[in-house]
Design an enzyme around this catalytic site. Structure first.
Site, PDB file in Angstrom:
ATOM      1  N   ASP A 246      51.084  28.148  45.582  1.00  7.28           N
ATOM      2  CA  ASP A 246      49.656  28.456  45.493  1.00  7.28           C
ATOM      3  C   ASP A 246      48.856  27.160  45.520  1.00  7.28           C
ATOM      4  O   ASP A 246      49.411  26.064  45.494  1.00  7.28           O
ATOM      5  CB  ASP A 246      49.371  29.211  44.191  1.00  7.28           C
ATOM      6  CG  ASP A 246      49.823  28.417  42.975  1.00  7.28           C
ATOM      7  OD1 ASP A 246      49.056  27.553  42.516  1.00  7.28           O
ATOM      8  OD2 ASP A 246      50.949  28.643  42.478  1.00  7.28           O
ATOM      9  N   ASP A 248      46.918  26.156  43.090  1.00 10.44           N
ATOM     10  CA  ASP A 248      46.479  25.954  41.719  1.00 10.44           C
ATOM     11  C   ASP A 248      45.101  26.612  41.583  1.00 10.44           C
ATOM     12  O   ASP A 248      44.904  27.707  42.096  1.00 10.44           O
ATOM     13  CB  ASP A 248      46.480  24.468  41.355  1.00 10.44           C
ATOM     14  CG  ASP A 248      46.589  24.242  39.860  1.00 10.44           C
ATOM     15  OD1 ASP A 248      47.443  24.893  39.223  1.00 10.44           O
ATOM     16  OD2 ASP A 248      45.830  23.424  39.310  1.00 10.44           O
TER      17      ASP A 248
END
Length: 332
Positions: A246, A248
């Site tokens: 991802d 973050d």
């Protein structure tokens, strides 16, 4: 699942192994075994720092090279990052004669060019843990210091960087993205790839995530420390391989990271983790077989690192440390 697993349940494997195992793989979230190898033993090892996260599986390649595998978060992923018994994990691997560790970990990306499902070979670490994880084998009454300017083994890092192509090796190509294997050599100007290690288990706030970007952070996880520090004290060459799940929470063009996003990308990363692990086992085993001095630059580095006078060290502490580094400090 490997045909070896179909024929032999892991619980039926021998519970002892008398040989040495030069290479170990620590599996993180999404990598829980090495099914392409033939398991030959399943060890439950007691160390002066307790038991490891999981039993250690000893497996072998077709050429007979032995590899140890340990699941960082336990067989059923029941350990929080802060609860991982890292000292026991590293000590147990050291007791097997391990000289090199390849550790896998899921990470969040802090840079636009590191996309979810990319892999990263970090070169530097910034510690944002909170001091609740035991980060050294040494203790009061037996003081020592270890160099940590280069937190990952340079020889191991270079071998991996030279062996895995940036593009074309990782699978899972989509219309807009081919997964990339990021290394220092293929970044702009050969810049360091820095991993931030945070405490967790919560993910970063958006403000924290933006701050880490200004520090030059490349990725963020919850597992590289104290694992890398303890491996250094144990004189084991160590390199982490990061699997991006991802962005973050810094990327305001994306929704804040959710567990659902992470899990989806973890599943996609698992196949590539196995592919990378399989490739590296072959490459590293070949290097060990042709180079007697491979991954031994740390050998002896801790022998003269102790500051405490021999007369001030407690016998029980010495005996404890002799499990890790036998013969370094004579027991008076």
């Amino acid at each position: 699942m490997s045909e070896h697993r179909e024929k032999l349940n892991l619980s039926e494997l021998p519970h002892h192994y008398d040989g040495t195992v030069s290479l170990a793989v620590i599996g993180g979230t999404g990598l829980y075994d090495l099914p392409h190898l033939k398991p030959i033993a399943r060890l439950t090892i007691s160390t002066p720092w307790g038991f490891p996260s999981s039993p250690i599986t000893i497996a072998e390649t077709e050429s007979g090279f032995k590899v140890a595998f340990l699941a960082r978060h336990g067989q059923h992923h029941d350990l929080l990052p802060s609860d991982v018994p890292s000292r026991a994990n590293i000590a147990a691997l050291k007791s097997l004669g391990t000289k090199a560790i390849i550790a896998f970990s899921a990470v969040g990306s802090l840079q636009q060019e590191i996309k979810p499902r990319d892999f990263v070979l970090p070169t530097q670490v910034i510690d944002r843990t909170k001091g609740i994880r035991p980060s050294t084998f040494f203790e009061k009454g037996f003081v020592a210091h270890a160099m940590f300017g280069e937190p990952f083994d340079l020889e191991l890092n270079k071998l991996i960087s030279d062996s895995i192509p940036a593009v074309g090796f990782l699978t899972g190509e989509t219309e807009d993205h081919k997964p990339t294997f990021h290394t220092k050599d293929n970044t702009n100007n050969g810049e360091d790839l820095t991993i931030i290690c945070m405490e967790g288990p919560q993910f970063s706030t958006r403000a924290e995530s933006k701050l880490y970007r200004t520090w030059g952070g490349s990725v963020i996880n919850m597992s590289v420390l104290p694992e890398a520090k303890l491996a250094r004290e144990a004189e084991i060459a160590y390199q982490m391989i990061c699997m991006s799940t991802d962005y973050d929470s810094w990327n305001e063009n994306e929704e804040p990271v959710t567990v659902e996003t992470v899990v989806g990308n973890l599943k996609a990363n698992s196949a590539n983790a196995l592919k990378v692990a399989s490739e590296l086992v072959d490459i590293i085993s070949a290097e060990f077989e042709k180079n007697n001095g491979f991954c031994e630059s740390l050998k002896g580095s801790m022998k003269y690192s102790v500051s405490t006078s021999p007369h001030g060290v407690k016998k029980e502490l010495l005996e404890k440390m002799h499990y890790l580094l036998p013969g370094y400090w004579p027991v008076k």
